[in-house]
Design an enzyme around this catalytic site. Structure first.
Site: not given
Length: 430
Positions: A87, A166, A173, A188, A192
């Site tokens: 990621h 989320d 947010r 967050s 995931k």
């Protein structure tokens, strides 16, 4: 009517007054917010208290696990191979997922890249791939599993069932000035990724002008927080802290970045894209039990390209099809001879966005052919009149606003004025 276990106003006051929320309080809060009992304005107040006062490691862990519990979890245990994912916190010209996934998958591990779309100046992996004719982003869980088993890699949209809490909190947010809180960013991303079910995970956490978080110290704190969350949840997790002061590679924009990724898979491509691809691949394969994998050889001998072609075909795309080309271009040249001193990643990302390569709202379309090609990078010697970068768009009227974004974002001057820069990969965090 059932009595609620807690009063959300009490929880808001606790965080406002620098207190810590207990595990049962956080579990209730996320469940009550997901089912609509806790109102958006109450969650916004709590999010602002978290921005101002932070959260303990235990609170962040509880928040992440509660968000995972709000939806489904994927299970890759039936696969015959181990899973490893990557990621990135995002940047300008960051197309690394495209060459990285097939490179790592060519070593016999499964790479489930559940990716997203771009918003603002940072590009989305799915947007890039959708410039390939026929390619589709949406796969069922059964299709994901079958493709991981047969081909070894997949890049697709994350299902709506993963961490729905989320998704709701992220949207809140975005409109309440609470995006930057490290506990909320970390929970967050990691809710995931943990719900996705991968056995191990490498994080590419960026700092600098074009990064989500520009300060290196805060990026390091975010990386350590996410690494701790992953390892606490049983996912082997490490992070590389990487430099996003200048755009990555020589292309910005969807089809442009696919072309550059194909150059990398063919054994060429810009040195920085190759360097980061190899660094992340080595890290991923080490976590997957292959610490001695020769990733450079797999990139050079065509194995990674073969896997890329199979993955694209498996998702309906034609890897041999021509990619879209913009109707209009405008090139900016060096005003004098010297050295390219500066190339501000954020400004170039905003310019590409204004050309049509990005979106202002999630529902906006992108122009796949729009973007920027860089002809020089900071430190390169240039002569007067030499092309520095080329803007591409389907509508020439977009060039003026793109060039306005680049005003002051680059400079040519004497080599003595070249600022010192950090390396591309600054450190490894485990």
């Amino acid at each position: 009517m059932a009595t609620e276990a807690f009063d959300v106003v009490d929880l808001i006051r606790t965080k406002r007054d620098h207190g810590a929320l207990s595990t049962p309080e956080i579990d209730w809060l996320i469940d009550a917010y997901t089912r609509g009992y806790v109102a958006d304005e109450q969650m916004a107040a709590l999010a602002m208290a978290i921005v101002l006062n932070g959260m303990s490691r235990q609170e962040i862990r509880d928040l992440t696990l509660a968000m995972i519990a709000s939806g489904e979890r994927m299970d890759f245990s039936q696969l015959s191979k181990t899973t490893v994912d990557k990621h990135s916190t995002g940047g300008v010209g960051d197309k690394i997922t495209l060459p990285l996934m097939p490179l790592v998958a060519s070593f016999g591990v499964a790479v489930p890249q559940l990716s997203g779309r771009g918003l603002g100046h940072t590009g989305g992996t799915l947007d890039k791939l959708e410039s390939i004719p026929g390619w589709r982003a949406s796969l069922s869980n059964a299709e994901i599993l079958e493709q991981l088993e047969s081909v070894g890699g997949v890049i697709c949209a994350a299902g709506s069932g993963l961490a729905p809490a989320d998704k709701k909190l992220y949207a809140l947010r975005d409109i309440t000035g609470t995006v930057e809180a490290i506990p909320l960013i970390a929970s967050s991303i990691m809710s995931k990724k943990i719900a996705e079910g991968t056995a191990s995970l490498v994080l590419d956490v960026k700092f600098g002008s074009g990064a989500f978080m520009q300060d290196i110290a805060r990026s390091r704190e975010l990386a350590q927080t996410m690494v701790d969350l992953g390892n606490d949840a049983g996912v082997r997790t490490t992070a590389l802290l990487t430099n996003m002061e200048v755009p990555l590679g020589l292309t910005i924009g969807n089809a442009n970045e696919v072309r550059e990724s194909l150059e990398v898979l063919a054994g060429g491509g810009p040195a920085d894209v190759v360097e980061l691809t190899l660094a992340l691949a080595s890290e991923m394969l080490a976590l997957a039990g292959q610490p001695d994998a020769d990733v450079a050889a797999a990139l050079a001998d065509g194995r990674a390209m073969d896997t890329w072609n199979r993955v694209i075909r498996a998702q309906g795309g034609d890897p041999t099809a021509a990619l879209p080309v913009a109707k209009e271009t405008e090139t900016v040249v060096a005003p004098a001879s010297g050295v390219l001193l500066r190339q501000d990643a954020l400004a170039f990302g905003i310019a590409a966005w204004r050309l049509g390569a990005g979106r202002a709202r999630a529902s906006d379309p992108v122009v796949h052919a729009a973007g920027i090609e860089l002809h020089a990078k900071p430190g390169d010697t240039v002569v007067a009149g030499q092309p520095l970068f080329t803007l591409a768009a389907d509508d020439a009227s977009r060039f003026a606003r793109a060039l306005a974004a680049l005003d002051g974002a680059w400079a040519v001057g004497p080599a003595s004025e070249l600022p010192e820069s950090l390396p591309l990969v600054v450190e490894r965090i485990s």
